[in-house]
Design an enzyme around this catalytic site. Sequence first.
Site, PDB file in Angstrom:
ATOM      1  N   LYS A  26       0.833  -1.203   0.000  1.00 44.69           N
ATOM      2  CA  LYS A  26       0.000   0.000   0.000  1.00 44.69           C
ATOM      3  C   LYS A  26       0.869   1.255   0.000  1.00 44.69           C
ATOM      4  O   LYS A  26       0.654   2.177  -0.795  1.00 44.69           O
ATOM      5  CB  LYS A  26      -0.935   0.003   1.211  1.00 44.69           C
ATOM      6  CG  LYS A  26      -1.976   1.116   1.179  1.00 44.69           C
ATOM      7  CD  LYS A  26      -2.749   1.197   2.490  1.00 44.69           C
ATOM      8  CE  LYS A  26      -3.577  -0.019   2.770  1.00 44.69           C
ATOM      9  NZ  LYS A  26      -4.809  -0.076   1.940  1.00 44.69           N
ATOM     10  N   ARG A  96      -3.794   2.869   8.451  1.00 47.06           N
ATOM     11  CA  ARG A  96      -4.030   1.575   7.809  1.00 47.06           C
ATOM     12  C   ARG A  96      -2.752   0.735   7.787  1.00 47.06           C
ATOM     13  O   ARG A  96      -1.649   1.266   7.762  1.00 47.06           O
ATOM     14  CB  ARG A  96      -4.492   1.769   6.356  1.00 47.06           C
ATOM     15  CG  ARG A  96      -5.880   2.362   6.175  1.00 47.06           C
ATOM     16  CD  ARG A  96      -6.214   2.415   4.683  1.00 47.06           C
ATOM     17  NE  ARG A  96      -7.596   2.776   4.423  1.00 47.06           N
ATOM     18  CZ  ARG A  96      -8.023   4.016   4.163  1.00 47.06           C
ATOM     19  NH1 ARG A  96      -7.145   5.004   4.146  1.00 47.06           N
ATOM     20  NH2 ARG A  96      -9.284   4.253   3.916  1.00 47.06           N
ATOM     21  N   GLY A 105      -8.261  -7.273   4.523  1.00 44.28           N
ATOM     22  CA  GLY A 105      -9.125  -7.441   5.687  1.00 44.28           C
ATOM     23  C   GLY A 105      -8.504  -8.152   6.868  1.00 44.28           C
ATOM     24  O   GLY A 105      -9.148  -8.312   7.907  1.00 44.28           O
ATOM     25  N   MET A 107      -5.763  -7.296   8.677  1.00 44.77           N
ATOM     26  CA  MET A 107      -5.226  -6.435   9.736  1.00 44.77           C
ATOM     27  C   MET A 107      -6.133  -5.224   9.914  1.00 44.77           C
ATOM     28  O   MET A 107      -7.158  -5.099   9.259  1.00 44.77           O
ATOM     29  CB  MET A 107      -3.785  -6.048   9.406  1.00 44.77           C
ATOM     30  CG  MET A 107      -2.833  -7.236   9.515  1.00 44.77           C
ATOM     31  SD  MET A 107      -1.133  -6.819   9.077  1.00 44.77           S
ATOM     32  CE  MET A 107      -1.261  -6.624   7.315  1.00 44.77           C
ATOM     33  N   ARG A 352      -3.492  -1.693  -6.090  1.00 41.80           N
ATOM     34  CA  ARG A 352      -2.679  -2.881  -5.855  1.00 41.80           C
ATOM     35  C   ARG A 352      -3.028  -3.912  -6.929  1.00 41.80           C
ATOM     36  O   ARG A 352      -4.079  -3.822  -7.559  1.00 41.80           O
ATOM     37  CB  ARG A 352      -2.940  -3.475  -4.458  1.00 41.80           C
ATOM     38  CG  ARG A 352      -4.375  -3.921  -4.223  1.00 41.80           C
ATOM     39  CD  ARG A 352      -4.580  -4.349  -2.787  1.00 41.80           C
ATOM     40  NE  ARG A 352      -5.990  -4.631  -2.501  1.00 41.80           N
ATOM     41  CZ  ARG A 352      -6.488  -4.809  -1.290  1.00 41.80           C
ATOM     42  NH1 ARG A 352      -5.707  -4.722  -0.230  1.00 41.80           N
ATOM     43  NH2 ARG A 352      -7.765  -5.066  -1.113  1.00 41.80           N
ATOM     44  N   HIS A 468     -15.950  -8.541   1.836  1.00 37.60           N
ATOM     45  CA  HIS A 468     -14.900  -9.371   2.427  1.00 37.60           C
ATOM     46  C   HIS A 468     -15.030 -10.814   1.958  1.00 37.60           C
ATOM     47  O   HIS A 468     -14.059 -11.444   1.522  1.00 37.60           O
ATOM     48  CB  HIS A 468     -14.993  -9.301   3.958  1.00 37.60           C
ATOM     49  CG  HIS A 468     -14.053 -10.241   4.661  1.00 37.60           C
ATOM     50  ND1 HIS A 468     -14.421 -11.505   5.044  1.00 37.60           N
ATOM     51  CD2 HIS A 468     -12.754 -10.107   5.003  1.00 37.60           C
ATOM     52  CE1 HIS A 468     -13.384 -12.107   5.609  1.00 37.60           C
ATOM     53  NE2 HIS A 468     -12.362 -11.282   5.589  1.00 37.60           N
ATOM     54  N   ARG A 630       7.293 -49.206  -9.250  1.00 36.98           N
ATOM     55  CA  ARG A 630       8.010 -49.567  -8.018  1.00 36.98           C
ATOM     56  C   ARG A 630       7.616 -50.980  -7.609  1.00 36.98           C
ATOM     57  O   ARG A 630       6.421 -51.284  -7.453  1.00 36.98           O
ATOM     58  CB  ARG A 630       7.674 -48.580  -6.902  1.00 36.98           C
ATOM     59  CG  ARG A 630       8.429 -48.845  -5.614  1.00 36.98           C
ATOM     60  CD  ARG A 630       8.107 -47.822  -4.553  1.00 36.98           C
ATOM     61  NE  ARG A 630       6.763 -47.996  -4.005  1.00 36.98           N
ATOM     62  CZ  ARG A 630       6.200 -47.163  -3.115  1.00 36.98           C
ATOM     63  NH1 ARG A 630       6.871 -46.086  -2.713  1.00 36.98           N
ATOM     64  NH2 ARG A 630       4.993 -47.380  -2.658  1.00 36.98           N
ATOM     65  N   SER A 777      15.118 -42.135  -8.393  1.00 30.61           N
ATOM     66  CA  SER A 777      13.889 -41.382  -8.110  1.00 30.61           C
ATOM     67  C   SER A 777      13.885 -41.095  -6.611  1.00 30.61           C
ATOM     68  O   SER A 777      13.932 -42.023  -5.798  1.00 30.61           O
ATOM     69  CB  SER A 777      12.650 -42.187  -8.500  1.00 30.61           C
ATOM     70  OG  SER A 777      11.483 -41.440  -8.253  1.00 30.61           O
ATOM     71  N   GLY A 779      12.439 -40.524  -3.335  1.00 34.63           N
ATOM     72  CA  GLY A 779      11.171 -40.707  -2.602  1.00 34.63           C
ATOM     73  C   GLY A 779      11.188 -39.800  -1.389  1.00 34.63           C
ATOM     74  O   GLY A 779      11.585 -40.207  -0.294  1.00 34.63           O
ATOM     75  N   CYS A 844       9.521 -38.244  -6.738  1.00 32.27           N
ATOM     76  CA  CYS A 844       8.180 -38.824  -6.825  1.00 32.27           C
ATOM     77  C   CYS A 844       7.412 -38.765  -5.510  1.00 32.27           C
ATOM     78  O   CYS A 844       6.351 -39.361  -5.392  1.00 32.27           O
ATOM     79  CB  CYS A 844       8.253 -40.260  -7.320  1.00 32.27           C
ATOM     80  SG  CYS A 844       9.139 -41.380  -6.208  1.00 32.27           S
ATOM     81  N   TYR A 864      13.023 -34.714 -14.026  1.00 34.07           N
ATOM     82  CA  TYR A 864      11.564 -34.654 -13.979  1.00 34.07           C
ATOM     83  C   TYR A 864      11.065 -34.595 -12.539  1.00 34.07           C
ATOM     84  O   TYR A 864      11.784 -34.920 -11.592  1.00 34.07           O
ATOM     85  CB  TYR A 864      10.935 -35.858 -14.697  1.00 34.07           C
ATOM     86  CG  TYR A 864      11.145 -37.201 -14.009  1.00 34.07           C
ATOM     87  CD1 TYR A 864      10.284 -37.641 -13.005  1.00 34.07           C
ATOM     88  CD2 TYR A 864      12.207 -38.026 -14.368  1.00 34.07           C
ATOM     89  CE1 TYR A 864      10.485 -38.857 -12.369  1.00 34.07           C
ATOM     90  CE2 TYR A 864      12.416 -39.248 -13.748  1.00 34.07           C
ATOM     91  CZ  TYR A 864      11.546 -39.664 -12.748  1.00 34.07           C
ATOM     92  OH  TYR A 864      11.737 -40.858 -12.115  1.00 34.07           O
TER      93      TYR A 864
END
Length: 898
Positions: A26, A96, A105, A107, A352, A468, A630, A777, A779, A844, A864
């Site tokens: 702001k 504000r 909304g 604060m 904003r 709100h 697997r 891979s 886990g 994964c 990946y």
Amino acid sequence: MTKWVYTFGDGKAEGRAGDRNLLGGKGANLAEMCSLELPVPPGFTLTTEVCTAYYANHRSYPEGLNEQVAAAVTHIENLIGCKFGDPENPLLVSVRSGARASMPGMMDTVLNLGLNDRTVQGLAKKSGNERFAYDSYRRFIQMYSDVVLDVDHHHFEELLELKKADAGVEQDTELTAEQLKELVREYKEKVLQEHGQPFPDNVGNQLWGAIGAVLKSWMNPRAITYRKMYDIPESWGTAVNIQAMVFGNMGQDCATGVAFTRDPSTGEKLFFGEYLVNAQGEDVVAGIRTPQQITLEGKKRNGSDLPAMEEVMPVVYQELVKIYERLEQHYKDMQDIEFTVQNNKLWMLQTRTGKRTAKAALRIATDMVKEGLITKDVAVSRIDPAALDQLLHPMLDPNAPRELIANGLPASPGAAGGTVVFTAEEAEEAAAQKKKVVLVRIETSPEDIHGMHAAQGILTARGGMTSHAAVVARGMGKPCVCGAGGIQISYEKQEMRCGDRVIKRGDFITLNGATGEVFLGEVPTIQPELSGEFATVMSWADEIRRMNVRTNAETPEDCRTAVRFGAEGVGLCRTEHMFFDAERIIAVREMIVAETEQGRRKAINKVLPYQREDFVEIFRIMEDRPVTIRLLDPPLHEFLPRTEEDMKEVAEAAGVDIATVEHRAHQLKEENPMLGHRGCRLGISYPEIYEMQVRGILEAAILVSKELGRDVRPEIMVPLVMHRKELEILRALIEKTAEDVQKSESHKIPYLIGTMVELPRAALRAGEIAELAEFFSFGTNDLTQTTLGISRDDAGNFLEYYTQKGILEKDPFVTLDTEGVGELIQIAAERGRNTRDDLKLGICGEHGGNPASIDFCESVGLNYVSCSPYRVPVARLAAAQAALKYKQAASSAKTKAA
């Protein structure tokens, strides 16, 4: 001395838009608008560093702040010719909050600060409008008492309602000056009664009370909840903005409003907003009065008979249009603006980046690329990957029967159904029990944030498209219907009336947030169509990203869904889920209780046809995409029967008595099965299990390859390896079985053998393990458990304390612990690739669909990520954003080096 305060006004400002981290969103944007010479009331901003220092110093203000604030107040006085606390010519200010990330909304705000029994008379005399002066005073007392003195606002609302009833009027704007004076006296009496002290009349004390309240609101429960939901660090703090008041409540040539430069629900290029004549800002967002549309088009679309600003204030409206167009061109993004009109003069109070639905975000991004405002790279980087979830879930089936019971405003799109609850607390409790609920409120307030987050959807009787409830629901991606004026809600009776029909707590309703309709009962849903702007942005993301995106899937349905969402393969197919099917679980249990290898082979081979057919279905769907399967991972005791009836069935199938089955179950019981006889340890102990699985995989792959006329791509993954020797033994088994299958089928098929890295030792010894593995891979579910020594199933009992106390920034099972687990992944990647240049690396665990974790995967150079089917588009977009980030970082580093 540290500079704690930055001023703005009269076309000049000490800050700019780029100072968001210091001045908050702001404050930075007020400074920017001022520098653009837009009409902005003068003011000043206390930096976010004040907030940090305030909490670091046990809620004490830093040295020098008092003097800098006093100088900044004088700066405002000099610009507008009023004096703070002057009984003849008083300066009033607003106070504000303004964090660097928008938290609408969450604060606190105080308006009309600087009024007391003396200055209110000066304001009345100066304005020539006694009614306006006392309306502002009663508003100030209510807001200040609620925010600063902890006197709940409902006390004042009750007094206001009683005053309107006594006066025989419906709107607060109909109360006279004398009635408002009486209300001020009653408000002050209530403050004394509830607070134990008189309402403060010293304007300096008022100001510091409000500043303190805004800083304290950074740590209020709703702000904390919001930060958790949107991953906003507590360390950022909030700025505080003090600004000269301009008044929308002085009469019929005054107004206040909120607007978006494009439709935040659909993304349509349409100026969109609401305003109220003779009102102040909180009246619009609180839904106290029915707001009016800014444009004639908006009036028409909403079926409103109230006059639009475009026809009531045409000159001011045209000025507002010019300003909003300039702001959007300047910021190159959709803006959410707040404004006030005082005596037909327009003042800008905020701009904003506007919160928007995922659907709107996609349309705005693609439209702005077409308009030449932004590039494809900017468009891709601007969309929140997690928000795509809004588009990937079912919507109401247009052909399904339904019973309409109410209509409201289509505040946030999507469909949701659940049982009715009337409190945020009940919504949260129900969600914890996995129950689906719809939160029904007269109007929501920031205190309802936790319930809104827990509910499937939100329905309110009051409030407009910028209320709100609407703004927060859109940000959360929750369906929301606002301003359903035809329903009457009774919290006391726990019911709502829709005409003649009474809906009680616990009754099921369905919301259509896209149309504003409310239906009785559960309405069936259908899958959304993914095309248009979604497809365009995804195609841009695919052009940009380096990493592939696979899916975790073990059923044909999951695979089909993932392919539809753009998955480029299967990164994790868990075979154990297939074993629990009713037709095959008996054979699995028979295998477990068998005393000899011959008995085990006989039993497990009964499962082979089922297992083969599972893989045939998956290969057919995935075609030539890679499929990582697997081998069996969980401990055997998980498959054993628990009831006497099941034990009897297993005993009969295996040709043994029940006592033998019970004895075997007791033998296999483990104190800590997660670290017990599971993963590759099963393959070492019972090689016939893995042998059967590999046979099923290769037979299915050959069958489907022949059907397709091209090879499918199986990747066989050995779980929970900790030692090179384990993989050496099991690789030999896999290769021998594959050779047998290929020989008997007279068909060669390419396949890879790799391992799941989910133990710290495997990561540290990755160099030698890579001699035998063609892919790793990671886990990360188990790697996180074994690295941190935390059980994922039990962590919920204490992790909240760890995040609250700053030991862990986030839940490590949601967002990857990059310092600990991440370093192990980095070590494994480096050591593995030192051994094998072409080692394929992927992830994964659940982290594969988490944008922050995907960013880390890009930094380490994984090939990946793999995630659940519905997270595939999220991962595609996040992977593109990560690629852009590191590409830009490398480019910057190169420029600096040059």
